[in-house]
Design a protein around this motif. Structure first.
Motif, PDB file in Angstrom:
ATOM      1  N   GLN A   1       0.826  -1.197   0.000  1.00  0.00           N
ATOM      2  CA  GLN A   1       0.000   0.000   0.000  1.00  0.00           C
ATOM      3  C   GLN A   1       0.859   1.245   0.000  1.00  0.00           C
ATOM      4  OE1 GLN A   1      -2.677   0.245   3.387  1.00  0.00           O
ATOM      5  NE2 GLN A   1      -4.117   1.518   2.245  1.00  0.00           N
TER       6      GLN A   1
ATOM      7  N   LYS B   1      -3.768   5.325  -1.407  1.00  0.00           N
ATOM      8  CA  LYS B   1      -4.169   4.290  -2.362  1.00  0.00           C
ATOM      9  C   LYS B   1      -4.682   3.055  -1.633  1.00  0.00           C
ATOM     10  CE  LYS B   1      -1.197   5.661  -6.192  1.00  0.00           C
ATOM     11  NZ  LYS B   1      -0.267   5.185  -7.241  1.00  0.00           N
ATOM     12  N   GLU B   2      -5.421   2.234  -2.385  1.00  0.00           N
ATOM     13  CA  GLU B   2      -5.932   1.003  -1.824  1.00  0.00           C
ATOM     14  C   GLU B   2      -4.783   0.010  -1.573  1.00  0.00           C
ATOM     15  OE1 GLU B   2      -9.659   2.090  -1.351  1.00  0.00           O
ATOM     16  OE2 GLU B   2      -9.204  -0.057  -1.180  1.00  0.00           O
ATOM     17  N   ARG B   3      -4.975  -0.824  -0.559  1.00  0.00           N
ATOM     18  CA  ARG B   3      -4.019  -1.893  -0.324  1.00  0.00           C
ATOM     19  C   ARG B   3      -4.211  -2.928  -1.434  1.00  0.00           C
ATOM     20  NH1 ARG B   3      -3.172  -3.959   5.765  1.00  0.00           N
ATOM     21  NH2 ARG B   3      -3.002  -1.664   5.883  1.00  0.00           N
ATOM     22  N   GLU B   4      -3.128  -3.288  -2.104  1.00  0.00           N
ATOM     23  CA  GLU B   4      -3.245  -4.176  -3.256  1.00  0.00           C
ATOM     24  C   GLU B   4      -2.541  -5.512  -3.021  1.00  0.00           C
ATOM     25  OE1 GLU B   4      -1.476  -2.597  -6.795  1.00  0.00           O
ATOM     26  OE2 GLU B   4       0.540  -2.512  -5.939  1.00  0.00           O
TER      27      GLU B   4
ATOM     28  N   ALA C   1       6.452   0.798  -1.581  1.00  0.00           N
ATOM     29  CA  ALA C   1       5.206   0.714  -0.812  1.00  0.00           C
ATOM     30  C   ALA C   1       5.516   0.188   0.581  1.00  0.00           C
ATOM     31  CB  ALA C   1       4.204  -0.219  -1.494  1.00  0.00           C
TER      32      ALA C   1
ATOM     33  N   ARG D   1      -8.636  -8.821   0.118  1.00  0.00           N
ATOM     34  CA  ARG D   1      -8.381  -8.500   1.524  1.00  0.00           C
ATOM     35  C   ARG D   1      -9.279  -9.307   2.451  1.00  0.00           C
ATOM     36  NH1 ARG D   1      -7.693  -2.217   2.803  1.00  0.00           N
ATOM     37  NH2 ARG D   1      -7.368  -3.191   4.830  1.00  0.00           N
TER      38      ARG D   1
END
Length: 121
Positions: A39, A43-46, A92, A105
């Motif tokens: 992450q 931003k979104e956690r990917e 990240a 997730r």
């Protein structure tokens, strides 16, 4: 409960390598599939990679396929992420997670605190 602790992050030049570790304590490590996510601020956690309870099945995000390798050592209660050919876009905070096998997730119930990876160009 499972407690997770990441280590191995740092600063590396583009093209370099790092190996992240995730040490687990608490309930039986091999009861859980494991995953890595990352992450950046805002931003979104990917999803990055996932590994089954035995380690026999793995999955990767397209962006890291062929460069990153996920593995686990159930005897040591530890999961790893070998990252090669690093790119600035890989910068990240990297999180490890325990739960069920998958790329979402919601597959994971337990999360570590994260370790920073910074790739300079």
């Amino acid at each position: 409960q499972v407690q997770l602790a990441e280590s191995g992050g740092g600063l590396v030049q583009a093209g370099g390598s790092l190996r992240l570790s995730c040490a687990a304590s608490g309930r039986t490590f091999n009861n859980y599939a494991m995953g890595w996510f990352r992450q950046n601020p805002g931003k979104e956690r990917e999803f990055v990679a996932t590994i089954s309870r035995s380690g026999g099945t793995t999955g990767y995000a397209d962006s890291v396929k062929g460069r990153f390798t996920i593995s686990r050592d159930n005897g040591k209660n530890t999961m790893y992420l070998q990252m090669n050919s690093l790119e600035p876009e890989d910068t990240a905070v990297y999180y490890c997670a325990a739960g069920t096998y998958g790329s979402k997730r919601y597959n994971y119930n337990y999360w570590g605190q994260g370790t920073q990876v910074t790739v300079s160009s």
